[in-house]
Design an enzyme around this catalytic site. Structure first.
Site, PDB file in Angstrom:
ATOM      1  N   SER A   5     -25.121   1.552 -14.284  1.00  0.00           N
ATOM      2  CA  SER A   5     -24.124   0.926 -15.154  1.00  0.00           C
ATOM      3  C   SER A   5     -24.679   0.126 -16.331  1.00  0.00           C
ATOM      4  O   SER A   5     -23.914  -0.304 -17.190  1.00  0.00           O
ATOM      5  CB  SER A   5     -23.206   0.019 -14.339  1.00  0.00           C
ATOM      6  OG  SER A   5     -22.265   0.792 -13.641  1.00  0.00           O
ATOM      7  N   SER A  58     -20.813   1.533 -16.179  1.00  0.00           N
ATOM      8  CA  SER A  58     -19.600   0.741 -16.277  1.00  0.00           C
ATOM      9  C   SER A  58     -19.671  -0.378 -17.322  1.00  0.00           C
ATOM     10  O   SER A  58     -18.636  -0.833 -17.802  1.00  0.00           O
ATOM     11  CB  SER A  58     -19.268   0.140 -14.915  1.00  0.00           C
ATOM     12  OG  SER A  58     -20.239  -0.830 -14.550  1.00  0.00           O
ATOM     13  N   LYS A 101     -20.683  -9.574 -19.311  1.00  0.00           N
ATOM     14  CA  LYS A 101     -19.804  -8.617 -18.627  1.00  0.00           C
ATOM     15  C   LYS A 101     -18.805  -9.415 -17.801  1.00  0.00           C
ATOM     16  O   LYS A 101     -19.165 -10.437 -17.205  1.00  0.00           O
ATOM     17  CB  LYS A 101     -20.655  -7.707 -17.731  1.00  0.00           C
ATOM     18  CG  LYS A 101     -19.892  -6.549 -17.105  1.00  0.00           C
ATOM     19  CD  LYS A 101     -20.813  -5.659 -16.255  1.00  0.00           C
ATOM     20  CE  LYS A 101     -20.079  -4.417 -15.746  1.00  0.00           C
ATOM     21  NZ  LYS A 101     -20.975  -3.546 -14.966  1.00  0.00           N
TER      22      LYS A 101
END
Lengths: 446, 468
Positions: free
Chosen positions: B178, B154, B79
């Site tokens: 997330s 997310s 990420k």
């Protein structure tokens, strides 16, 4: 004077720990090339996290204990949020409602100054305004960013500038005795922010002032870099506020800066512009708990502090308070004196005689070890001449008989010199001059 | 053309590499090919690591020389909240669009030390603010199962990249769901570990007291393999545990017979999509068949979860984003997207003098009650099963104009972050062509138990692989 000044003081003390408050960068930044003592943590880079420096916390507690504070069992760090270019995270890690130390005091000659709190925080970077290639620029040096600071806040207990000056001298002395900071004003190790307001003498009040009797305003003065200027800034502020009050005006609650050249304070920031620091507990650092045993361990590291030392010197050595003040001004000087007293007692030199010699002759304590000093004092009373051959012979013999001391000296323990000088002296007729003994020994040991 | 190596799990890849069936270079190339092929469609990756093949070659050499570190030669994606030395890290925000970090986050360092190959950096809601991936300043990620739909956020790109077999595994951050939510939207396994089990050092902070560092994998077993690498004390993160870390693979196959599994009654009331409800009831039935005892429990303060979370989280966000003040990172604050601005303003307000007591302090008290709910519950049960999202994946654009609606999709996930407990999202089938999953919650540091329960369930399911 119609008005009574009410003064409180915030003092920041920069600790001389090896590393910074929340990272392992060296905290010894003074005079170093800008931005060479930095890492992701003290630069506030994305993702960096603070890990508290245990020694800094212990030293903060040491200061708090030396100022007779209560130590909280549980303490925590908080974030103080504000914007300034020298603050790379956009917040300063400080302590808000649970400082390490609470409710202490410093006793002045005529009055007790209450300490409200002693807390720990991190220093900011430093802005430098310069001209680079014909352009006015502001440069940031982050070497100082994250250096541990202890903030000491008093209650509004001072009545005048001399009390503030006396307090600061005592505080500086205590800090230096604790050996946790050089407390050097010029280097910014110690920073002072007095807050000053005036009340009419007619109104019914007495120190310590209860919060409901405090004036509705206070003026904080920043940018003061010497004890002398703090007194002058306070005096200037008392006059300025008095004039306003005489005109029936209430001075504005604000932050003012001390202008050294003009000898006045200048408005920096008014109440309307005052920061809302949006304090909240620092989530990156778990709360810190202190057990009684840990607090005791820190307490045990605290040396005899100036007040106790003064009392003891007066009692033990029969000295005047004037003499004691001079001898205890620095811990190293006090230790030196006591060693000299010990060495002198073998030659029935009185503590008073030694104190007089030190105070009047101001020997260089770095060059003359206490044993030598005793010799010097004895010399002032001696008459007998010794031939240089006799002297040399005595030195040779002493060095031969004391191989351990000789070895120590050669290993760098120069303090044994005093011992050797004493030995040589013992070989000579009483009241012989000790002049030249030191040089002879040094030569022989080269 | 595609040799299919990219569809393998960590376990399968390691076996293949050990048995010399293929090399890490081949495995890595298969992933990179898949990325090349589908990334323009899916928008899962923001940055590709140009050195990946070289790193894979080095991993192959290391294996030749006898090394067998736990992830040697396994391609993974990160990420874009994880700092990577020398490799652009953007937080999916224009503010950091040109930021090249000077250091690796602790987790990245651990993964590299374990031999993992970094394929690149994945897309997500900017600063990890969002539940759909649509708040990315670099465009939304699409759900590989149906490109009209969101993959969840997310950690949208990390989830989508695993689902689309662009990578073998990926990392994520979970501040309020997330990881778990996008995992359940993409048929992947997502772990939010216990707060403090995995270091946060070098990962861009969203809300520091809630941020948990986890990962996406294709199987529960892979999740345990991955956690074995990332978990543990970090001297650079004062909030990491000093506990000894167990081998998370140890009891994986031991089943759930005799386990007490709690089902919170508050979670199955109005607001839960009927299809999801049906799906979870199916999962509960499976657990009963496997020999677990299902017990209804109560988590009475659940209803305060979202309110509490949307005070604490923006408060911390407002402070954590203060450093991007326009002085040091190239771009100024006008480059913050709407959602970041919304949270900065909200958090600044809730921390302001006079409001702190009414909001932040109250929320912290509610947080304590939520934590106590779980402590009580875990006296009665070993673990809890709950929905992840109240609805199946929604269409792209469906909620972008209604932030509150978007926030409510976190209703089942935020409480694990508030309580600091671990949650494992496990796939449990499909609703139409879109995946769904449930989460298993356990006491702090019970990841081993969660893997055991998740693995037992996984064995009853057929792994559906995306047709490409």
């Amino acid at each position: 004077m119609k008005y009574q000044p009410i003064i409180g003081l915030e003092t920041h003390v920069e600790l001389k720990t090896k590393s910074k408050m929340f990272c392992s960068c060296s905290a010894d930044y003074f005079g170093k090339e800008p931005n060479t003592y930095v890492c992701p943590v003290c630069l506030g880079l994305p993702g960096a996290l603070p890990v508290p420096n245990k020694t800094a916390i212990e030293w903060c507690i040491k200061i708090a204990l030396a100022l007779n504070c209560k130590i909280s069992n549980i303490s925590k760090f908080d974030r103080k949020n504000y914007f300034y270019p020298d603050l790379p995270k956009g917040y300063q890690i400080s302590q808000y409602d649970e400082p390490f130390g609470l409710e202490g005091n410093i006793k002045l000659k005529t009055k007790n100054i209450r300490i409200r709190r002693v807390h720990m925080e991190e220093d900011t970077g430093k802005l430098l305004h310069a001209n680079v290639g014909g352009k006015k620029v502001s440069l940031i040096d982050f070497n100082r960013s994250g250096v541990p600071l202890v903030e000491i806040v008093t209650e509004p207990d001072f009545e005048n500038a001399p009390q503030v000056a006396e307090y600061l001298q005592k505080l500086q002395q205590i800090i230096r005795y604790l050996d946790v900071s050089n407390a050097d004003m010029e280097k910014g190790d110690m920073r002072l922010e007095p807050n000053i307001s005036l009340v009419s003498r007619i109104s019914n009040f007495q120190f310590p002032i209860s919060s409901e009797n405090l004036p509705k305003y206070k003026v904080e003065v920043k940018n003061i870099n010497s004890f002398r200027f703090v007194a002058r800034a306070i005096e200037a502020e008392i006059i300025r506020q008095g004039e306003l009050l005489n005109r029936d005006e209430t001075p504005t609650q604000e932050t003012r800066g001390w202008d050294e050249k003009k000898g006045t304070t200048v408005s920096q920031r008014s109440k309307e512009e005052a920061h809302d620091y949006r304090y909240f507990p620092e989530p990156d650092i778990p709360p810190i708990t202190f057990g009684l045993r840990e607090i005791r361990a820190v307490r045990e590291q605290i040396p005899e502090l100036p007040d106790e030392k003064r009392k003891r010197f007066e009692k033990e050595y029969g000295l005047s308070s004037h003499d004691v003040d001079i001898l205890t001004r620095e811990r190293s000087a006090a230790d030196y004196y006591e060693q000299a007293v010990k060495d002198g007692s073998k030659h029935s030199l009185t503590p008073k005689k030694i104190a007089n010699y030190i105070i009047n002759k101001k020997p260089d304590m770095d060059k003359t070890v206490p044993g030598e000093l005793v010799e010097l004092i004895l010399v002032t009373h001696q008459t007998t001449e010794v031939s240089s051959e006799e002297l040399k012979q005595a030195v040779r013999q002493v060095l031969l008989e004391n191989p351990k001391a000789v070895g120590d000296y050669k290993a760098g323990k120069t303090q044994v010199l005093g011992f050797l000088i004493g030995k040589v002296r013992a070989q000579l007729p009483p009241k012989s001059s000790s002049e030249g003994i030191r040089e002879l020994i040094e030569q022989a040991l080269k | 053309m595609n040799n299919g190596l990219n569809t393998l799990t960590i376990r399968e890849s390691l076996e293949g590499l050990r048995n010399k069936e293929f090399s890490s270079v081949e495995l890595t190339r298969a992933c990179l090919d898949q990325i090349k092929k589908y990334n323009s469609d899916i928008n899962a990756f923001l940055t590709i690591n140009e050195r990946a093949i070289n790193e894979a070659r080095r991993a192959d050499e290391a294996r030749e020389n006898g090394s067998d570190s736990p992830l040697l030669g396994i391609p993974i994606a990160l990420k874009d909240m994880f700092l990577t030395k020398g490799l652009r890290t953007t937080a999916a925000s224009h503010v950091l669009e040109n930021y090249i970090p000077q250091y690796d986050s602790t987790v990245v360092q651990k993964l590299k030390d374990a031999g993992a190959i970094i394929l690149g950096k994945t897309n997500h809601d900017a600063w990890a603010h969002g539940s759909s991936g649509e708040n990315s300043d670099f465009g939304p990620t699409k759900n590989p199962w149906n490109k009209e739909y969101v993959p969840g956020g997310s950690s949208s790109g990390s989830a989508a990249s695993v689902a689309a077999d662009m990578t073998i595994a990926s990392t994520g951050t979970d501040t309020g769901g997330s990881i778990r939510l996008p995992a359940s939207f993409t048929n992947t396994v997502g772990l939010k570990p216990t707060y403090g089990l995995v270091s946060r050092y070098g990962i861009i902070a969203m809300a520091s007291s809630l941020d948990s560092i986890g990962h996406f994998t294709k199987t529960v077993e892979d999740s345990a393999i991955f956690l074995n690498v990332t978990a543990g004390n970090d001297p650079m993160d004062a909030t990491t545990t000093k506990n000894k870390i167990p081998n998370h693979l140890e009891d994986l196959d031991k089943g759930v017979k005799g386990f007490k599994i709690g089902v919170p009654k508050e979670y199955f009331t109005q607001g839960l999509d009927s299809n999801i409800k049906k799906n979870i009831e199916g999962a509960i039935k499976k657990f009963e068949e496997l020999g677990a005892e299902i017990i209804e429990i109560s988590l009475p303060h659940t209803e305060y979860g979202i309110a509490c979370y949307y005070i604490i989280q923006p408060s911390e966000v407002s402070s954590n984003l203060a450093r991007y003040d326009g002085i040091r990172y190239g771009n100024d604050r006008t480059r913050f997207g709407d959602e970041a601005v919304r949270r900065i303003i909200l958090g600044t307000f809730t921390l302001s003098s006079g409001y702190y007591e009414a909001y932040y302090k109250k929320a912290m008290q509610a947080r304590t009650l939520i934590r106590q709910d779980f402590e009580e519950a875990f006296k009665k049960v070993d673990a809890i099963i709950s929905p992840v999202s109240p609805t199946p994946p929604w269409e792209l654009g469906e909620k972008v104009d209604d932030p509150l609606k978007m926030y409510l999709s976190d209703v089942y996930t935020v409480i694990a972050n508030l309580a600091g407990i671990p949650g494992l999202a496990v796939p449990s089938g499909f609703i139409g062509d879109l995946p769904t999953g449930f989460q298993i919650l356990g006491p702090q540091f019970s990841e081993k138990l969660l893997f055991r329960i998740g693995h037992a369930f996984e064995q009853t399911q057929e792994r559906k692989v995306l047709e490409k």
